[in-house]
Design a protein around this motif. Sequence first.
Motif, PDB file in Angstrom:
ATOM      1  N   LYS A  79       0.838  -1.211   0.000  1.00  0.00           N
ATOM      2  CA  LYS A  79       0.000   0.000   0.000  1.00  0.00           C
ATOM      3  C   LYS A  79       0.869   1.255   0.000  1.00  0.00           C
ATOM      4  CE  LYS A  79      -3.977  -2.076   2.364  1.00  0.00           C
ATOM      5  NZ  LYS A  79      -4.781  -2.115   3.628  1.00  0.00           N
ATOM      6  N   LYS A 106       2.298   1.774  -3.491  1.00  0.00           N
ATOM      7  CA  LYS A 106       1.297   2.299  -4.422  1.00  0.00           C
ATOM      8  C   LYS A 106       1.124   3.803  -4.241  1.00  0.00           C
ATOM      9  CE  LYS A 106      -3.453   1.565  -5.991  1.00  0.00           C
ATOM     10  NZ  LYS A 106      -4.700   0.756  -5.809  1.00  0.00           N
ATOM     11  N   LYS A 107       1.064   4.265  -2.995  1.00  0.00           N
ATOM     12  CA  LYS A 107       0.871   5.699  -2.730  1.00  0.00           C
ATOM     13  C   LYS A 107       2.085   6.509  -3.168  1.00  0.00           C
ATOM     14  CE  LYS A 107      -2.306   5.026   1.148  1.00  0.00           C
ATOM     15  NZ  LYS A 107      -2.501   5.130   2.612  1.00  0.00           N
ATOM     16  N   ARG A 123       4.428   5.702  -5.430  1.00  0.00           N
ATOM     17  CA  ARG A 123       4.551   5.687  -6.885  1.00  0.00           C
ATOM     18  C   ARG A 123       3.529   6.603  -7.547  1.00  0.00           C
ATOM     19  NH1 ARG A 123       5.822  -0.606  -8.688  1.00  0.00           N
ATOM     20  NH2 ARG A 123       8.011  -0.621  -7.962  1.00  0.00           N
ATOM     21  N   HIS A 124       2.306   6.597  -7.036  1.00  0.00           N
ATOM     22  CA  HIS A 124       1.260   7.443  -7.627  1.00  0.00           C
ATOM     23  C   HIS A 124       1.651   8.912  -7.582  1.00  0.00           C
ATOM     24  CE1 HIS A 124      -2.736   8.830  -8.759  1.00  0.00           C
ATOM     25  NE2 HIS A 124      -2.702   9.655  -7.722  1.00  0.00           N
ATOM     26  N   GLU A 125       2.289   9.322  -6.491  1.00  0.00           N
ATOM     27  CA  GLU A 125       2.610  10.743  -6.318  1.00  0.00           C
ATOM     28  C   GLU A 125       3.953  11.140  -6.912  1.00  0.00           C
ATOM     29  OE1 GLU A 125       2.762  14.112  -2.738  1.00  0.00           O
ATOM     30  OE2 GLU A 125       1.984  12.091  -2.357  1.00  0.00           O
ATOM     31  N   SER A 172       6.398   8.823  -8.844  1.00  0.00           N
ATOM     32  CA  SER A 172       7.046   8.069  -9.918  1.00  0.00           C
ATOM     33  C   SER A 172       7.124   8.884 -11.200  1.00  0.00           C
ATOM     34  CB  SER A 172       6.276   6.771 -10.175  1.00  0.00           C
ATOM     35  OG  SER A 172       6.840   6.066 -11.257  1.00  0.00           O
ATOM     36  N   SER A 224      10.556   4.011 -10.587  1.00  0.00           N
ATOM     37  CA  SER A 224       9.371   3.681  -9.795  1.00  0.00           C
ATOM     38  C   SER A 224       9.554   3.894  -8.295  1.00  0.00           C
ATOM     39  CB  SER A 224       8.965   2.231 -10.073  1.00  0.00           C
ATOM     40  OG  SER A 224      10.074   1.364  -9.895  1.00  0.00           O
ATOM     41  N   ASN A 251      -4.125   1.230 -19.512  1.00  0.00           N
ATOM     42  CA  ASN A 251      -2.935   1.129 -18.665  1.00  0.00           C
ATOM     43  C   ASN A 251      -2.271  -0.240 -18.655  1.00  0.00           C
ATOM     44  OD1 ASN A 251      -4.628  -0.449 -17.120  1.00  0.00           O
ATOM     45  ND2 ASN A 251      -4.702   0.951 -15.376  1.00  0.00           N
ATOM     46  N   MET A 253       1.256   5.368 -17.055  1.00  0.00           N
ATOM     47  CA  MET A 253       1.335   6.490 -16.120  1.00  0.00           C
ATOM     48  C   MET A 253      -0.002   7.219 -15.960  1.00  0.00           C
ATOM     49  SD  MET A 253       4.458   6.671 -14.963  1.00  0.00           S
ATOM     50  CE  MET A 253       4.588   8.345 -14.337  1.00  0.00           C
ATOM     51  N   LYS A 254      -0.694   7.437 -17.085  1.00  0.00           N
ATOM     52  CA  LYS A 254      -1.913   8.256 -17.063  1.00  0.00           C
ATOM     53  C   LYS A 254      -3.204   7.438 -17.009  1.00  0.00           C
ATOM     54  CE  LYS A 254      -0.440  12.545 -19.299  1.00  0.00           C
ATOM     55  NZ  LYS A 254      -0.741  13.499 -20.398  1.00  0.00           N
ATOM     56  N   GLY A 255      -3.096   6.130 -17.277  1.00  0.00           N
ATOM     57  CA  GLY A 255      -4.301   5.307 -17.340  1.00  0.00           C
ATOM     58  C   GLY A 255      -4.741   5.041 -18.761  1.00  0.00           C
TER      59      GLY A 255
END
Length: 262
Positions: free
Chosen positions: A88, A91-92, A94-96, A98, A104, A189, A227-229
């Motif tokens: 978890k 994930k947080k 990397r989202h902010e 990466s 990564s 993605n 990266m963007k979905g």
Amino acid sequence: MEKSLIIIKPDLEKNLAGKEKLINLISDSGLTVYDTSQIIFNNWMIESMWPQFQSDVISMKILSNYLDKKKLEILYLEGENALENTLKIKKKIRHEFSQSPFQSCLHTPANLNEYQHNIDIINGIESNRYYPSKVPPKFIPLEELGYSVEFLISTADLLWNILNKGRESLFKVHESLISKKVFSLILTNCNHPHYNISIEYVVASILLVNPSLELSTVYISTMVAIMKGEAVLFTSDDLAYLEDTCSKLLSKLIVCKVVESE
């Protein structure tokens, strides 16, 4: 007490805000850092830690540029549901923070087998404990599609030069490659519920369906989609052609759609 680990990669090591966020997330999760170490990564460790990339010349070269001969910090953690909680945290972060699918920020093991596999590699021990959580689909490697190893390495260096300038540079390069046509084929993605879809699998499948596309362009579009979905793969005024291409890609597990261009 369950254990896990976090390997801090070079891009997060240089990011003070990212490291502070990591420390706060660890504290909030209730996990305890019971030990730390530093290790100089090398290509054997890269290939052993992530064997799913061994057949992918471009990914391995980018990872080598990113990690080889770099001093990485390792945090050893313990606590309730340590493996789940470090995932978890990953994930947080990397989202902010990466910058690309390769840059990564950090690595954490997905399960106990991978944790033990990671420990073996860190200790310089050959390991056969790695078991992917999802089976990778079979595909034709890029070399068998007619690309020489030398060309693949050259492409990897080109891509690394783009990635090294940050995610906004990647996004701008992608925008510059897309021509203005009536319809767009949109790549998603690349996640799949039952298969481990690698970047090389996506790229090789796309080039098998449409060999006229440039290798570097397909890699860039795929990375932006991750990266963007979603990201535009290519455009055309011929709707039937795009729909046929999309259908062929869907049959190869590549999720995509055709839309009117904005």
